[in-house]
Design a protein around this motif. Structure first.
Motif, mmCIF file in Angstrom:
data_model
loop_
_atom_site.group_PDB
_atom_site.id
_atom_site.type_symbol
_atom_site.label_atom_id
_atom_site.label_comp_id
_atom_site.label_asym_id
_atom_site.label_seq_id
_atom_site.Cartn_x
_atom_site.Cartn_y
_atom_site.Cartn_z
ATOM 1 N N ARG A 124 0.826 -1.216 0.000
ATOM 2 C CA ARG A 124 0.000 0.000 0.000
ATOM 3 C C ARG A 124 0.859 1.263 0.000
ATOM 4 O O ARG A 124 0.467 2.278 -0.585
ATOM 5 C CB ARG A 124 -0.942 -0.031 1.201
ATOM 6 C CG ARG A 124 -1.880 -1.217 1.142
ATOM 7 C CD ARG A 124 -2.999 -1.147 2.146
ATOM 8 N NE ARG A 124 -3.729 -2.425 2.160
ATOM 9 C CZ ARG A 124 -4.965 -2.566 2.586
ATOM 10 N NH1 ARG A 124 -5.631 -1.520 3.038
ATOM 11 N NH2 ARG A 124 -5.543 -3.749 2.575
ATOM 12 N N PHE A 291 -10.545 9.433 2.431
ATOM 13 C CA PHE A 291 -10.302 8.333 3.365
ATOM 14 C C PHE A 291 -11.010 8.547 4.707
ATOM 15 O O PHE A 291 -10.750 7.830 5.667
ATOM 16 C CB PHE A 291 -8.806 8.153 3.596
ATOM 17 C CG PHE A 291 -8.116 7.323 2.547
ATOM 18 C CD1 PHE A 291 -7.764 6.007 2.805
ATOM 19 C CD2 PHE A 291 -7.836 7.857 1.292
ATOM 20 C CE1 PHE A 291 -7.134 5.235 1.841
ATOM 21 C CE2 PHE A 291 -7.206 7.090 0.317
ATOM 22 C CZ PHE A 291 -6.865 5.776 0.593
ATOM 23 N N LYS A 449 -4.897 4.367 7.497
ATOM 24 C CA LYS A 449 -6.365 4.295 7.523
ATOM 25 C C LYS A 449 -6.851 3.115 6.701
ATOM 26 O O LYS A 449 -7.804 2.413 7.087
ATOM 27 C CB LYS A 449 -6.963 5.595 6.972
ATOM 28 C CG LYS A 449 -8.488 5.661 7.104
ATOM 29 C CD LYS A 449 -8.899 5.712 8.558
ATOM 30 C CE LYS A 449 -10.422 5.627 8.720
ATOM 31 N NZ LYS A 449 -11.118 6.768 8.087
ATOM 32 N N SER A 450 -6.195 2.845 5.568
ATOM 33 C CA SER A 450 -6.600 1.713 4.735
ATOM 34 C C SER A 450 -6.340 0.381 5.423
ATOM 35 O O SER A 450 -7.027 -0.605 5.166
ATOM 36 C CB SER A 450 -5.847 1.754 3.400
ATOM 37 O OG SER A 450 -4.458 1.496 3.580
#
Length: 474
Positions: A124, A291, A449-450
């Motif tokens: 990511r 997000f 956050k992901s």
């Protein structure tokens, strides 16, 4: 004061030098005595930034706005002494970069929970970082074309300037291979931060694996790393507290050394770059909002960090503050903050390795009498995005990023055309570096956050990190 002792050794041979040195000492004393109740750390840094700008302009006024300020004795002597404080601060904080990166990465891995997914973190980080730098390249190209950067009557007057050596662009395989540290000591010397992250990650993973069977044996290593991490952070905070005093001479030197005439020659380029940086900053805020995070919250909490980046012009030098801001103020996990923050000092820098190379490509293309078509547009995005890997986050590396971008788009022979831009590099390096650093923060927020790891309570708490920072700065 005409003796060799004063002119060549002491470097104080002009009464104006003495006056400006006294002025700097007085300014620093005033800043340090500002009441903490009304001036917190961020307010002090902002005040110092404004004063540094005024001081630099005053030096220019006294010098008579010369074309080459450094030919004047008092300017040369004053800025040299100013660099002792400003440059000394940057050297001190950069001194911690190598141990901070290595210890932080190893510390994060050996203390990582069993269910933590290092593979997802890496994937990511790469995806988000390269996507954001590609967007920054597109923004730079669009603004350069829209404002016709490089198309002005004085173009012929700057072509005669000398050139600089161009580094041939490497293919993607060689670029990636160069990031793998065959010698970790060499990686430290060359500030190959990605290489150090790789090496430290391998050490951390090996230690973590051995702890499952031989914890009694590796425990001293764990204790050493944990203790070292505390010491490094304490050292960083002790140095950072002097930032307001260092900001004044840093910014004053930038204005005093380059002069107004050099800035005026490429005024359009400067304005367009600042506008492009502002737009990319808005893009980052939108990305954070997508997000599910309030973008104004993280901007407010990053004020001190942004001012340090703006005045220091060193993404690497800001790394300790970047990691501290992410973990203490924004609630990002230590693993993500250390990994993404360290990665962002070398790869995917949206200012130095994104917007700036894109603008130089447009500048040189226009000055050579050509225009940018869709093929050149797409090629520039690909080449600049890939070349953003391995660009060390220290002052001056944007020149290398520009040379790679120009070479990769077939404009290597025209590199000397950007010499007027290089003459005022510190002025445009400030917003570039600020964008690099806030881009690294933005990427870390999106990655964390992901992964569902960020502490939103800390993120939304306006006082988060302030008490800890103040305590460590005492």
């Amino acid at each position: 004061m005409n003796s060799v002792f004063f002119k060549q050794f002491l470097m104080i041979s002009d009464i104006k030098t003495i006056i400006f040195l006294i002025a700097l000492v007085a300014i620093i004393m005033v800043i340090n005595r500002l009441p903490k109740e009304k001036f917190n750390f961020s307010a002090k840094v902002m005040t110092a930034t404004f004063i540094g700008l005024i001081l630099g302009l005053v030096i220019q006024v006294v010098a008579g706005f010369p074309h080459d300020p450094m030919k004047l004795t008092f300017v040369r002597e004053t800025t040299l002494w100013y660099s002792l404080l400003g440059g000394g601060f940057i050297s001190l904080i950069r001194m911690l970069v190598i141990p901070l990166v290595m210890v932080s990465i190893i510390h994060v891995i050996i203390n990582m929970k069993e269910d933590a997914n290092l593979g997802s973190l890496v994937k990511r980080t790469l995806t988000i970082s390269l996507a954001m730098v590609a967007i920054s390249v597109a923004v730079g190209l669009v603004f350069g074309i829209l404002f016709k950067v490089g198309k002005f009557d004085e173009a012929t007057s700057v072509i005669t300037e000398g050139g600089r050596q161009i580094r041939e662009v490497k293919n993607i395989v060689d670029t990636l291979k160069a990031l793998i540290p065959s010698n970790p000591v060499e990686a430290m010397v060359n500030l190959n931060i990605v290489g150090l992250v790789i090496f430290s990650s391998i050490v951390g993973v090996a230690a973590k694996r051995m702890s499952k069977k031989y914890m009694a044996i590796v425990k001293p290593f764990f204790d050493l790393i944990n203790a070292f991490q505390k010491i490094i952070v304490s050292m960083a905070m002790s140095i950072i507290k002097w930032m307001p005093a260092a900001v004044v001479p840093l910014l004053a030197n930038t204005i005093a050394q380059k002069g107004v005439h050099a800035i005026a020659e490429v005024g359009k380029f400067i304005v367009v770059l600042y506008l492009a940086v502002a737009v990319m900053f808005v893009v980052q805020m939108i990305a954070v909002a997508v997000f599910g995070m309030n973008p104004f919250t993280y901007v407010k909490k990053c004020t001190s960090l942004l001012l340090l980046a703006f005045t220091s012009r060193s993404s690497v030098g800001c790394l300790p503050v970047t990691i501290s801001t992410l973990t203490n103020k924004l609630g990002v996990t230590e693993s993500t903050a250390s990994f993404v923050g360290s990665f962002g000092t070398t790869a995917g820098m949206q200012g130095c390795a994104g917007i700036f190379p894109a603008l130089t490509i447009v500048f040189v293309t226009h000055m050579s009498g050509h225009s940018i078509d869709m093929t050149m547009f797409a090629m520039a995005i690909i080449v600049v995005a890939i070349s953003s890997l391995g660009i060390a986050g220290i002052p001056g590396t944007a020149t290398m990023a520009a040379s790679v971008g120009l070479s990769g788009t077939g404009l290597a022979a025209l590199f000397p055309l950007i010499n007027p831009i290089l003459a005022i590099d510190p002025i445009i390096d400030m917003p570039r570096t600020m964008l690099n650093v806030i881009g690294s923060v933005t990427n870390a927020l999106m990655v964390d956050k992901s992964l569902g790891l960020i502490n939103m309570n800390t993120y939304n708490d306006p006082n988060a990190g302030n008490e800890a920072s103040s305590a460590e700065m005492e």
